[in-house]
Design a protein around this motif. Structure first.
Motif: not given
Length: 311
Positions: A274-295
């Motif tokens: 929920m805080e934007g940490v999606l796990g890792s691929f090839f040792g690289v951790t994925l982060y996103t802002d997609g769980f935040r409010a649209d604005n």
């Protein structure tokens, strides 16, 4: 006591379809049978948050009566602060909102997850040590969020001061006419002015730096080979590739390509997701802002940025 009709539920109570199992267990772990299923469940978690079915915060879980009581209490606090001629209560209220916004910066924003953070004490000079003295440095110039590039030839870079300011105003008329939680509304205004602006400036730095020494990668679908080609461009400079910032729609491509599941190092705690940490691929951790409010989101659809974590 039942929740008001249509209210969001906690992730541990959410079921993606009638009769299905709960998305998140009581221990906060996302329920999944394997890595591929976990990728699907993260998508379900995102859809639940986006639709409003899953609460982003505990405050969304209160009953209608509890909500009315909270709004009334906050309204009273506002009225008391405005009526205080000394300004002390207004200042105290502002400090409380500022503290909550500051906590949200580290929890929800990606800037402080990806970039190093060092408080500057009184009398200290802000400077950043540079390992190589033949590179281009980018920084934000003063209060105008313009990215400036400079060629580094010294051992240290001395970035100029840059400010993030939130101007939150409440007048008597607004207080009288408010039919919602005015204090929460103003807190969200502050988040948009501070958290979103901080991440927008970081994104602007990344946008400029991306093509300084590397080629931009264009793709119709985000595949493991595309990911590896981006990763290689950074790794060739003997820089450890540790993080990728991705727009949340990229998750659809990850789900579509079954090869991704083979390289997935999962994160199963729903709070981290929920805080934007999606796990890792090839040792690289994925982060996103997609769980935040649209604005509060800043990434464009289909956007991926790969690089090191800057300590």
């Amino acid at each position: 006591m039942k929740l008001a009709k249509g209210r969001a539920v906690h992730a541990t109570e959410y079921r993606s379809h009638k009769g299905g199992s709960r998305l998140v267990g009581a221990g906060g772990e996302v329920n999944a049978s394997d890595r591929k299923d976990l990728l699907v469940q993260i998508k379900s978690l995102l859809e639940g948050v986006k639709s409003g079915a899953i609460a982003r915060s505990d405050e969304q879980l209160v009953t209608a009566e509890e909500r009315r009581q909270i709004v009334a209490e906050r309204q009273a606090v506002l009225e008391e602060a405005i009526a205080d001629k000394t300004g002390d209560k207004w200042m105290s209220l502002g400090e409380t909102i500022s503290e909550e916004i500051y906590e949200a910066l580290g929890r929800e924003g990606f800037t402080r997850k990806l970039l190093g953070f060092k408080p500057i004490k009184r009398g200290d000079i802000a400077r950043i040590a540079v390992r190589r003295k033949d590179v281009i440095a980018y920084y934000i110039a003063h209060e105008n969020p313009t990215v400036v590039a400079t060629f580094v030839r010294q051992n240290y870079v001395h970035p100029p001061d840059a400010y993030l300011l939130a101007n939150i105003r409440i007048d008597n008329l607004e207080l009288e006419l408010a039919d919602t939680d005015l204090l929460e509304h103003k807190y969200n205004d502050g988040l948009e002015q501070i958290l979103r602006q901080e991440d927008l400036r970081t994104k602007a730095l990344f946008d400029h730096a991306a093509s300084a020494y590397n080629d931009l990668v264009f793709f119709n679908a985000f595949t493991p080979s595309v990911f590896q080609s981006m990763r290689t461009q950074i790794a060739r400079w003997t820089i450890p590739v540790a993080a990728a910032l991705v727009s949340v729609d990229i998750w659809d491509d990850i789900l579509t390509d079954s090869e991704f599941a083979s390289y997935y190092d999962p994160v199963s705690k729903h709070q981290l997701i929920m805080e934007g940490v999606l796990g890792s691929f090839f040792g690289v951790t994925l982060y996103t802002d997609g769980f935040r409010a649209d604005n509060l989101q800043v990434l464009n659809p289909g956007e991926v940025k790969v690089g090191p974590l800057v300590a």
